[in-house]
Design a protein around this motif. Structure first.
Motif, short mmCIF file in Angstrom:
data_model
loop_
_atom_site.label_atom_id
_atom_site.label_comp_id
_atom_site.label_asym_id
_atom_site.label_seq_id
_atom_site.Cartn_x
_atom_site.Cartn_y
_atom_site.Cartn_z
N ALA A 1 25.27 44.62 27.58
CA ALA A 1 25.58 44.73 26.01
C ALA A 1 26.95 44.10 25.83
O ALA A 1 26.95 43.34 24.73
N ALA A 2 27.78 44.16 26.60
CA ALA A 2 29.23 43.79 26.40
C ALA A 2 29.28 42.19 26.33
O ALA A 2 29.68 41.26 25.49
N ALA A 3 28.51 41.74 27.51
CA ALA A 3 27.95 40.07 27.29
C ALA A 3 27.36 39.61 26.06
O ALA A 3 27.47 38.47 25.65
N VAL A 4 26.37 40.51 25.69
CA VAL A 4 25.46 39.82 24.53
C VAL A 4 26.49 40.04 23.35
O VAL A 4 26.34 39.19 22.36
N ARG B 1 38.21 42.89 34.22
CA ARG B 1 37.07 43.85 34.55
C ARG B 1 36.04 43.80 33.51
O ARG B 1 36.10 43.97 32.58
N LYS B 2 34.66 43.77 34.10
CA LYS B 2 33.55 44.23 33.02
C LYS B 2 33.57 45.39 32.59
O LYS B 2 34.06 46.39 33.58
N PRO B 3 33.33 45.84 31.57
CA PRO B 3 32.73 44.95 30.43
C PRO B 3 33.96 44.47 29.44
O PRO B 3 33.15 44.10 28.44
N ALA B 4 34.98 44.20 29.82
CA ALA B 4 35.79 43.68 28.88
C ALA B 4 35.55 42.11 28.51
O ALA B 4 35.26 41.43 29.39
N ALA C 1 34.18 34.77 40.17
CA ALA C 1 35.12 35.51 39.54
C ALA C 1 35.01 36.72 39.85
O ALA C 1 34.16 37.59 39.31
N VAL C 2 35.94 37.06 40.72
CA VAL C 2 36.13 38.64 40.92
C VAL C 2 37.38 39.39 40.52
O VAL C 2 38.38 38.75 40.50
N SER C 3 37.25 40.55 40.02
CA SER C 3 37.97 41.19 39.04
C SER C 3 39.59 41.22 39.86
O SER C 3 40.58 41.02 39.38
N ALA C 4 39.33 41.52 41.17
CA ALA C 4 40.65 41.46 42.05
C ALA C 4 41.50 40.28 41.79
O ALA C 4 42.77 40.22 42.22
N GLU C 5 40.84 39.18 41.65
CA GLU C 5 41.38 37.90 41.56
C GLU C 5 41.65 37.32 40.25
O GLU C 5 42.91 36.94 39.97
N THR C 6 41.00 37.72 39.17
CA THR C 6 41.10 37.26 38.01
C THR C 6 41.89 38.26 37.07
O THR C 6 42.63 38.11 36.14
N GLY C 7 41.84 39.60 37.52
CA GLY C 7 42.47 40.53 36.68
C GLY C 7 41.66 41.16 35.51
O GLY C 7 42.19 41.98 34.70
#
Length: 146
Positions: A112-115, A80-83, A72-78
């Motif tokens: 922290a966002a993943a948690v 971006r972490k930490p969203a 999952a790469v942001s350029a492909e998925t749209g």
């Protein structure tokens, strides 16, 4: 708690070779980096492994199809972490609930966002500590490796 999946960032984690002795010959192929080798071992033992990157494309320094079940790469998925949407997207692709998954990144705000989404977080601050964390969290899988 049973973990069955691991999501990993690329830059700063998979390209970290740890400390090297001066004058020692170093193989700098990313797939030989200690954390990349550990991922390969976990995946071979049934742990689902995903790459989650804010990159502009798939990293070319590694064979993504060999190392990861999901990329999952942001350029492909749209996303971006930490969203939170970036984590929910990769969890959906893996087909696992958040509490069955660990997330490994060198950026504390991303961990922290993943948690916050329910994942177990690992802040990569060095190869040795990361390998230790992985051995603790995925003990049964790594024990079979010995």
């Amino acid at each position: 708690m049973t973990l069955s999946a691991l999501v990993v960032d690329f830059g700063g984690v998979l390209d970290d070779f740890g400390e090297r002795s001066s004058g020692q010959a170093v193989d700098t192929e990313v797939e030989t980096a200690p954390v990349a080798r550990a991922l390969e071992g976990l995946r071979a033992r049934g742990v689902a492994v995903a790459l989650l990157s804010n990159g502009e494309g798939r990293p070319t320094a590694i064979d993504c199809d060999r190392l990861f079940d999901v990329v999952a790469v942001s350029a492909e998925t749209g996303f971006r972490k930490p969203a939170a949407a970036s984590f929910r997207h990769v969890l959906g692709q893996l087909g696992v609930p958040a509490d069955w998954c660990a997330f490994l990144d060198d950026e504390p705000r991303n961990v922290a966002a993943a948690v916050e989404t329910g994942m177990v977080g690992i802040v990569h601050s060095g190869v040795e500590s990361t390998l230790h964390e992985l051995s603790v969290l995925f003990a049964s899988e790594l024990d079979e490796q010995s």
